[in-house]
Scaffold this motif. Structure first.
Motif, mmCIF file in Angstrom:
data_model
loop_
_atom_site.group_PDB
_atom_site.id
_atom_site.type_symbol
_atom_site.label_atom_id
_atom_site.label_comp_id
_atom_site.label_asym_id
_atom_site.label_seq_id
_atom_site.Cartn_x
_atom_site.Cartn_y
_atom_site.Cartn_z
ATOM 1 N N ARG A 73 12.786 58.802 50.289
ATOM 2 C CA ARG A 73 14.011 59.490 49.875
ATOM 3 C C ARG A 73 15.045 59.571 50.986
ATOM 4 N NH1 ARG A 73 11.878 64.708 46.334
ATOM 5 N NH2 ARG A 73 10.779 63.523 44.721
ATOM 6 N N GLY A 82 17.495 53.708 52.364
ATOM 7 C CA GLY A 82 17.738 52.692 51.356
ATOM 8 C C GLY A 82 16.468 51.878 51.202
ATOM 9 N N ALA A 130 18.099 50.247 46.403
ATOM 10 C CA ALA A 130 18.514 51.581 45.948
ATOM 11 C C ALA A 130 18.575 52.517 47.144
ATOM 12 C CB ALA A 130 17.538 52.120 44.910
ATOM 13 N N GLU A 131 19.666 53.269 47.260
ATOM 14 C CA GLU A 131 19.828 54.203 48.364
ATOM 15 C C GLU A 131 19.146 55.529 48.030
ATOM 16 O OE1 GLU A 131 21.326 55.269 52.208
ATOM 17 O OE2 GLU A 131 21.033 53.369 51.173
ATOM 18 N N LYS A 132 18.155 55.908 48.840
ATOM 19 C CA LYS A 132 17.436 57.181 48.730
ATOM 20 C C LYS A 132 16.957 57.441 47.296
ATOM 21 C CE LYS A 132 20.004 59.039 52.649
ATOM 22 N NZ LYS A 132 20.920 60.066 53.170
ATOM 23 N N ASP A 152 35.330 46.349 47.082
ATOM 24 C CA ASP A 152 34.903 47.754 47.088
ATOM 25 C C ASP A 152 36.094 48.695 47.247
ATOM 26 O OD1 ASP A 152 32.657 49.836 47.434
ATOM 27 O OD2 ASP A 152 33.869 50.122 49.235
ATOM 28 N N SER A 161 33.865 54.382 43.933
ATOM 29 C CA SER A 161 33.013 54.047 45.069
ATOM 30 C C SER A 161 33.172 55.078 46.180
ATOM 31 C CB SER A 161 33.380 52.659 45.607
ATOM 32 O OG SER A 161 32.655 52.372 46.799
ATOM 33 N N ASP A 216 30.366 52.992 50.768
ATOM 34 C CA ASP A 216 29.193 53.046 51.638
ATOM 35 C C ASP A 216 28.392 51.756 51.467
ATOM 36 O OD1 ASP A 216 27.302 54.989 53.267
ATOM 37 O OD2 ASP A 216 26.044 53.964 51.803
ATOM 38 N N GLY A 225 25.124 51.183 51.920
ATOM 39 C CA GLY A 225 23.859 51.363 51.226
ATOM 40 C C GLY A 225 24.001 51.771 49.777
ATOM 41 N N ARG A 226 25.003 52.576 49.464
ATOM 42 C CA ARG A 226 25.177 53.074 48.100
ATOM 43 C C ARG A 226 25.961 52.110 47.215
ATOM 44 N NH1 ARG A 226 25.404 57.809 51.202
ATOM 45 N NH2 ARG A 226 24.009 59.470 50.477
ATOM 46 N N ASN A 227 26.899 51.393 47.784
ATOM 47 C CA ASN A 227 27.814 50.604 46.965
ATOM 48 C C ASN A 227 27.801 49.111 47.272
ATOM 49 O OD1 ASN A 227 29.678 53.374 47.810
ATOM 50 N ND2 ASN A 227 29.131 53.057 45.673
ATOM 51 N N PRO A 258 24.000 47.093 47.070
ATOM 52 C CA PRO A 258 23.511 47.000 45.681
ATOM 53 C C PRO A 258 24.448 46.208 44.781
ATOM 54 C CG PRO A 258 23.294 49.243 46.494
ATOM 55 C CD PRO A 258 24.106 48.500 47.512
#
Length: 380
Positions: free
Chosen positions: A153, A156, A170-172, A207, A213, A216, A218-220, A223
């Motif tokens: 958790r 990434g 997937a981030e966390k 992005d 968005s 980030d 890792g988040r955007n 992925p």
């Protein structure tokens, strides 16, 4: 490695470090007796032969800028540039920070851009990552390590096929999938991304136009790129034992910082910070610190009992003091008769004579922050 531009992300607040980042940026936090956290990433850059290094600063940048200037003076074969956000602007996220410096990237015209975090403790030869990236013909390569599912958790998490190509990221995640055949273990991102330059600039431009968005990596960005990208996973290895998974720590909490600090100072430390093949460099923490001994410039009374502790330069330990599992940052003064266990004494903090810490955590909580693992933080 001269045709790679390293961009080191050093603008985060580091709120989980509580008082340690109240007056300084997280990458500026002292660690290992004579270093700051950012020194690990910068040393990896210099040792890997990178010639151009940009450090993107934001939160408490003034606490880091003098150190970066000293790094630039010290590094004979590398240029260390400080890159704050433009006047009147802020970096909105890790990807936005790099995007705001796109003109510099175009000016330098590197073949690849290496995006790094400034707040991790590890040794890594980025040349090995580049070699694998080029051999595979990847558009982006992500540095990774194996971690227990219970810790996923905080990272990434990626899935890869048998050849090492990333198929999901997937981030966390709340419910990460374990590595096939390795129950209880996942493949986690180290926050290290090696991009082909044109591919990176394309992703960042796309992005920047997405209203939802958070900009980030890792988040955007990562992925969102997997559907069409050739994305490869590069595993961290020890410098001297490349067949063995390497040591890497995210010192994002007070407990993690304390544990890592003591690991690095032990007789069987997982990293040799003075390894001539891969030294962790650092400018002096202040103008008077010139020696390399972890207790250099400290004053310790003859009858003081100091056990498994890390003392930075300028620390004063009074008569009859007992310390166990403590980290005393530069200029800390611990007066006569103090008994302190499992504590971090922040820079220039003073403990009055006879202070007792770490023996009664309920009493300590009334005066200081105490972590879930029982580490007491004495900060200004």
């Amino acid at each position: 490695m001269s045709n790679i531009f390293a961009m080191v992300l050093a603008g985060g607040r580091g709120t989980r470090l509580e008082g340690l980042t109240a007056r300084r940026a997280k990458p500026a936090v002292p660690i290992g007796g004579r270093h700051r956290i950012i020194d690990f990433t910068l040393s990896n850059c210099v040792n890997s032969g990178l010639a151009h290094i940009g450090v993107l600063t934001q939160y408490m940048a003034q606490s880091l800028t003098p150190h970066l200037s000293a790094w630039n003076r010290m590094s004979r074969n590398a240029e260390v540039m400080t890159l704050p956000a433009g006047a009147g602007q802020e970096y909105a996220g890790t990807a936005d920070a790099v995007h705001q410096n796109r003109n510099l990237i175009l000016q330098l015209s590197p073949a690849q851009v290496l995006v790094l975090a400034a707040d991790h403790v590890y040794q890594m030869d980025y040349a090995q990552m580049l070699q694998e990236h080029r051999q595979r013909g990847a558009q982006v390569t992500v540095g990774c390590i194996e971690v227990p599912v219970s810790a996923a958790r905080n990272f990434g998490v990626m899935e890869v096929d048998e050849a090492g190509w990333i198929t999901a990221f997937a981030e966390k995640p709340e419910s990460p999938r374990a590595i096939p055949g390795r129950p209880g273990v996942v493949l986690a991102s180290m926050g290290i991304y090696l991009f082909e330059t044109g591919f990176l600039l394309k992703l960042l431009a796309e992005d920047a136009t997405r209203p939802h968005s958070v900009h980030d990596f890792g988040r955007n960005v990562i992925p969102g790129a997997l559907a069409d990208a050739r994305a490869y996973a590069h595993r961290l290895r020890y410098i001297r034992r490349p067949w063995t998974d390497g040591y890497w720590r995210d010192v994002g909490t007070v407990d993690a910082y304390w544990e890592t600090s003591l690991e690095l100072s032990g007789t069987s430390a997982p990293l040799d910070l003075d390894d001539p093949a891969w030294p962790i460099h650092s400018p002096p923490l202040d103008a008077t610190e010139q020696r390399r001994d972890r207790r250099s410039d400290s004053s310790i009374a003859n009858d003081a009992d100091v056990r498994r502790s890390v003392l930075f330069p300028g620390v004063h330990i009074g008569a009859g003091v007992w310390l166990d599992g403590c980290i005393a940052l530069p200029g800390a003064r611990i007066a006569a008769g103090c008994r302190v266990r499992n504590a971090i004494i922040d820079e220039n903090c003073r403990l009055p004579p006879g202070t007792v810490i770490g023996m009664d955590l309920d009493a300590d909580r009334r005066r200081y922050p105490v972590t879930p693992n029982g580490v007491v933080l004495v900060a200004q």
